[in-house]
Design an enzyme around this catalytic site. Structure first.
Site, PDB file in Angstrom:
ATOM      1  CG  HIS A  19       7.065  15.769   8.760  1.00  0.00           C
ATOM      2  ND1 HIS A  19       7.773  14.690   9.237  1.00  0.00           N
ATOM      3  CD2 HIS A  19       7.968  16.766   8.626  1.00  0.00           C
ATOM      4  CE1 HIS A  19       9.040  15.036   9.391  1.00  0.00           C
ATOM      5  NE2 HIS A  19       9.191  16.282   9.013  1.00  0.00           N
TER       6      HIS A  19
ATOM      7  CG  HIS B  31      10.641  14.671  14.112  1.00  0.00           C
ATOM      8  ND1 HIS B  31      11.087  15.124  12.904  1.00  0.00           N
ATOM      9  CD2 HIS B  31       9.967  15.698  14.667  1.00  0.00           C
ATOM     10  CE1 HIS B  31      10.705  16.369  12.735  1.00  0.00           C
ATOM     11  NE2 HIS B  31      10.027  16.744  13.781  1.00  0.00           N
TER      12      HIS B  31
END
Ligand code: NAD
Length: 484
Positions: A240, A178
């Site tokens: 990430h 995300h």
């Protein structure tokens, strides 16, 4: 500036795990915002599929409650919400058995875009992929969306990839990170490749080093047992921070296409040097005024898992030879702040007499809070007294620059889901990327496990262990302050 909503084709979005935490907290509230923005076309449907024995009305009620609990200002739109709830349907399903699959098969329409979101534990990915196939629900155009964690090492990631590849082509698989859906993260590419100013300086001739920081104030409360099997390296760095590193370091792709961008990211991961053990600092937070220490939260008094990690990495290629990339991420830090800072080299020579300070330009891209960027530049200190120089920020918060409240502030999940419906894989991780990231991560984890490395304790609410500060001090550098 008015927001621009690109319409998408009618779709059936099936959410396996549609009653779970992620679906209720992120996916459904996000979809409601897209609905309100007019992006969900007539005839679009969302089908929850999970273990709970609910009927359609029961699911609608659950999602109404979830939007009430987790949604933002949009939840006050009662009329919009009731229309949105009309798009929902539900079937109980057993991912590992036969129950529910016939019903699902009768619900999903073959002539619209089909997306299947696997918002379930990764151990169910293979079962669901196989059943979608054996029940003839999916076709060669269907898309599947899978959540993190995508494996816990190279071997498990390969097994997961294979379990999907047995039934779906790579062009159908959307692996969510995300972070890639965050507006500012995409801005990394816009800033680099949309301006003439930065790219000529983006190399080891002008860049001294790069810092990537992702600091959280929360601890692992609530998910301590899960986190304790993972740690900051697996939970944050392998995915990430690695993605941020790739976007900042990659070569310009020929065009902004899914495979062009992902090919360049993959080259960065493959060019990463193995990190020396003395260039890795692992930490565990201590008890603070706001809560217990890591081991208490993780309910594991002997845990060696890190809630903080800092490391110095090098990329073995022409552009970045000799430029350190310092990464750090941790929980229970002094502020919730994430940024990427490109620290340029000192001026080689100063023409200003008496000016002994090291002036350097720093481009900082803030992911949170106050998404934006600032460029530190050197100017004359105003007033009399000769040519005294001072470093000041050219500071821009995107919300202000673009007209707060008017631009499209869709959050990461809703943006990524709409990309799935559009069939755009650019912001999703490709299977080979994920495997390459694990291939780099595995030896580091295996190394500290073999050494029985004990994480350094750091105070909750601090910037991490002292050793992390030393990692840069030894190089004559210092971390930027973590500011909320
Ligand atoms: P959860 O435990 O809250 O929900 C799990 C869902 O899976 C439920 O809807 C449950 O009914 C369903 N389920 C479980 N076993 C099933 C079976 N045999 N057949 C059919 N359905 C079954 O989990 P979650 O927090 O929503 O997480 C879902 C996935 O998303 C996980 O892979 C998790 O790692 C990932 N994820 C979650 C978050 C988050 O914020 N919650 C963030 C990132 C990634």
């Amino acid at each position: 500036m008015a927001s621009r909503v690109i319409p998408v084709d009618p779709f059936d979005l099936v959410i396996f795990g549609g009653t779970g935490d992620l679906a209720r907290r992120k996916i459904l509230p996000g979809l409601f915002r897209r609905f309100q923005a007019g992006q969900m076309p007539d005839g679009a449907r969302i089908i929850g599929a999970a273990r709970s024995e609910l009927d359609r009305a029961g699911y609608q009620q659950m999602i109404e409650d979830a939007i009430g609990e987790f949604g933002g200002a949009e939840k006050n739109d009662a009329e919009g919400l009731s229309k949105f709830l009309e798009t929902l349907d539900y079937t109980p399903i057993d991912a590992k058995g036969t129950a529910g699959w016939d019903t699902l098969s009768s619900m999903v329409r073959p002539d619209v875009v089909q997306a299947f979101y696997f918002s379930v534990a990764p151990s169910l990915f293979g079962d669901i992929a196989a059943r979608l196939h054996s029940n003839n629900i999916a076709n060669s155009k269907s898309r599947i969306v899978v959540e993190k964690p995508f494996g816990r090492d190279l071997e498990s990631a390969k097994a997961l990839n294979k379990s999907l590849a047995d039934h779906f082509d790579e062009s159908q698989v959307y692996r969510i990170d995300h972070y890639l859906g965050k507006e500012t993260v995409q801005n990394l590419m816009a800033v680099r490749f949309g301006n003439v100013l930065f790219e000529p300086l983006w190399n080891n001739h002008y860049v001294d080093h790069i810092q990537i920081t992702v600091a959280e104030t929360v601890g692992v409360e609530g998910r301590g047992a899960y986190y304790d099997r993972s740690g900051a390296m697996r939970d944050m760095v392998q995915n990430h921070l690695m993605q941020l590193l790739c976007l900042i370091a990659m070569e310009p792709p020929g065009q902004f296409g899914a495979d062009e961008v992902r090919d360049e990211k993959l080259k960065v991961i493959r060019a990463l040097q193995t990190v020396e053990p003395h260039h890795i600092v692992r930490g565990q937070y201590d008890a603070g005024p706001d809560g217990g220490g890591y081991r208490e939260d993780a309910e594991n008094p002997k845990s060696f898992t890190e809630s903080f990690i800092a490391m110095k990495c090098h990329i073995n290629n022409w552009r970045w030879a000799g430029v350190p990339f310092y990464l750090r991420t941790g929980k229970r830090m002094k502020a919730r702040a994430s940024e990427i800072a490109v620290v340029f080299k000192d001026l080689g020579h100063s023409i200003f007499e008496g000016d002994e300070k090291r002036h350097r330009n720093i481009l900082a891209i803030r992911l949170q809070p106050n998404e934006g960027m600032d460029l530190q530049v050197t100017i004359k200190e105003p007033g009399p007294g000769g040519m005294r120089l001072v470093d000041v920020p050219l500071d821009m918060t995107f919300a202000e620059a673009l007209g707060d409240g008017e631009h499209d502030v869709s959050d990461a999940y809703e943006r990524l889901i709409m990309d799935v419906i559009r069939g755009n894989q650019t912001l999703f991780m490709r299977g080979d990327e994920v495997e390459a990231a694990w291939a780099w991560t595995d030896p580091l984890i295996n190394g500290w496990e073999a050494r029985n490395d004990v994480p350094k304790v750091y105070d909750a609410g601090s910037s991490g262990p002292e050793d992390a500060l030393m990692l840069l001090h030894r190089d004559g550098r210092k971390w930027r302050e973590i500011k909320g």
